[in-house]
Design a protein around this motif. Structure first.
Motif, PDB file in Angstrom:
ATOM      1  N   VAL A   1       0.956  -1.255   0.045  1.00 61.12           N
ATOM      2  CA  VAL A   1      -0.074   0.071  -0.002  1.00 61.12           C
ATOM      3  C   VAL A   1       0.961   1.279   0.012  1.00 61.12           C
ATOM      4  O   VAL A   1       0.680   2.216  -0.596  1.00 61.12           O
ATOM      5  CB  VAL A   1      -1.021  -0.060   1.272  1.00 61.12           C
ATOM      6  N   TYR A   2       1.938   1.448   0.959  1.00 61.17           N
ATOM      7  CA  TYR A   2       2.687   2.628   0.841  1.00 61.17           C
ATOM      8  C   TYR A   2       3.441   2.637  -0.454  1.00 61.17           C
ATOM      9  O   TYR A   2       3.711   3.665  -0.956  1.00 61.17           O
ATOM     10  CB  TYR A   2       3.816   2.015   2.046  1.00 61.17           C
ATOM     11  N   GLN A   3       3.940   1.717  -0.960  1.00 65.15           N
ATOM     12  CA  GLN A   3       4.733   1.671  -2.200  1.00 65.15           C
ATOM     13  C   GLN A   3       3.804   2.226  -3.262  1.00 65.15           C
ATOM     14  O   GLN A   3       4.018   3.210  -4.208  1.00 65.15           O
ATOM     15  CB  GLN A   3       5.079   0.142  -2.900  1.00 65.15           C
ATOM     16  N   THR A   4       2.526   1.880  -3.262  1.00 59.61           N
ATOM     17  CA  THR A   4       1.492   2.376  -4.142  1.00 59.61           C
ATOM     18  C   THR A   4       1.079   3.899  -4.014  1.00 59.61           C
ATOM     19  O   THR A   4       1.190   4.927  -4.945  1.00 59.61           O
ATOM     20  CB  THR A   4       0.068   1.534  -4.318  1.00 59.61           C
ATOM     21  N   ALA A   5       0.875   4.256  -2.838  1.00 61.54           N
ATOM     22  CA  ALA A   5       0.682   5.535  -2.407  1.00 61.54           C
ATOM     23  C   ALA A   5       1.747   6.773  -3.098  1.00 61.54           C
ATOM     24  O   ALA A   5       1.669   7.586  -3.405  1.00 61.54           O
ATOM     25  CB  ALA A   5       0.553   5.723  -0.882  1.00 61.54           C
ATOM     26  N   VAL A   6       3.135   6.318  -2.567  1.00 60.40           N
ATOM     27  CA  VAL A   6       4.297   7.055  -2.992  1.00 60.40           C
ATOM     28  C   VAL A   6       4.514   6.975  -4.538  1.00 60.40           C
ATOM     29  O   VAL A   6       4.592   8.312  -4.920  1.00 60.40           O
ATOM     30  CB  VAL A   6       5.555   6.604  -2.210  1.00 60.40           C
ATOM     31  N   ARG A   7       4.064   6.132  -5.216  1.00 60.97           N
ATOM     32  CA  ARG A   7       4.385   5.888  -6.726  1.00 60.97           C
ATOM     33  C   ARG A   7       3.495   6.971  -7.254  1.00 60.97           C
ATOM     34  O   ARG A   7       3.513   7.780  -8.200  1.00 60.97           O
ATOM     35  CB  ARG A   7       4.233   4.649  -7.195  1.00 60.97           C
ATOM     36  N   GLN A   8       1.925   6.871  -6.633  1.00 67.59           N
ATOM     37  CA  GLN A   8       0.658   7.674  -7.299  1.00 67.59           C
ATOM     38  C   GLN A   8       1.153   8.980  -6.896  1.00 67.59           C
ATOM     39  O   GLN A   8       0.858  10.044  -7.511  1.00 67.59           O
ATOM     40  CB  GLN A   8      -0.469   7.325  -6.781  1.00 67.59           C
TER      41      GLN A   8
END
Length: 107
Positions: free
Chosen positions: A60-67
């Motif tokens: 979830v953190y990876q996705t949030a930072v990427r977005q």
């Protein structure tokens, strides 16, 4: 949006992500230490559950930072340190904790 590492690590998301990574590293250390030890079976099983939960949170953190920042981040863990790399194989860290030190410093 450009990522300011220091500011990001002070946000609610950044603080939660750091806690996740620290818990993940600690649980992996427990698993490595107690693997196969019958007397520490309960600690081993709890650590396995923590690892599973941290893996899900991390995604979830990876996705949030990427977005939000268009930056890919990676959890890295070796004998000398663990941390969060901002670019795979580029040695740019959002956070890095040296194992020989008692505390963790963001880099």
């Amino acid at each position: 949006m450009k990522m300011d590492k220091e500011k990001f690590l002070k946000t609610e998301l950044g603080v939660a992500m750091l806690e996740c990574v620290k818990s993940w590293d600690m649980a992996l250390s427990i698993i490595n230490r107690y693997n196969g030890c019958k007397e520490f079976y309960d600690a081993y099983q709890r650590a396995k559950d923590v690892v599973k939960n941290c893996q899900v949170q991390w995604e979830v953190y990876q996705t949030a930072v990427r977005q939000c920042y268009n930056v890919d981040i990676y959890f890295t863990r070796v004998d000398k340190y663990f941390g969060i790399e901002m670019a795979k194989e580029c040695s740019e860290y959002l956070f890095k904790c040296e194992r020989k030190d008692s505390g963790c410093l963001s880099v």
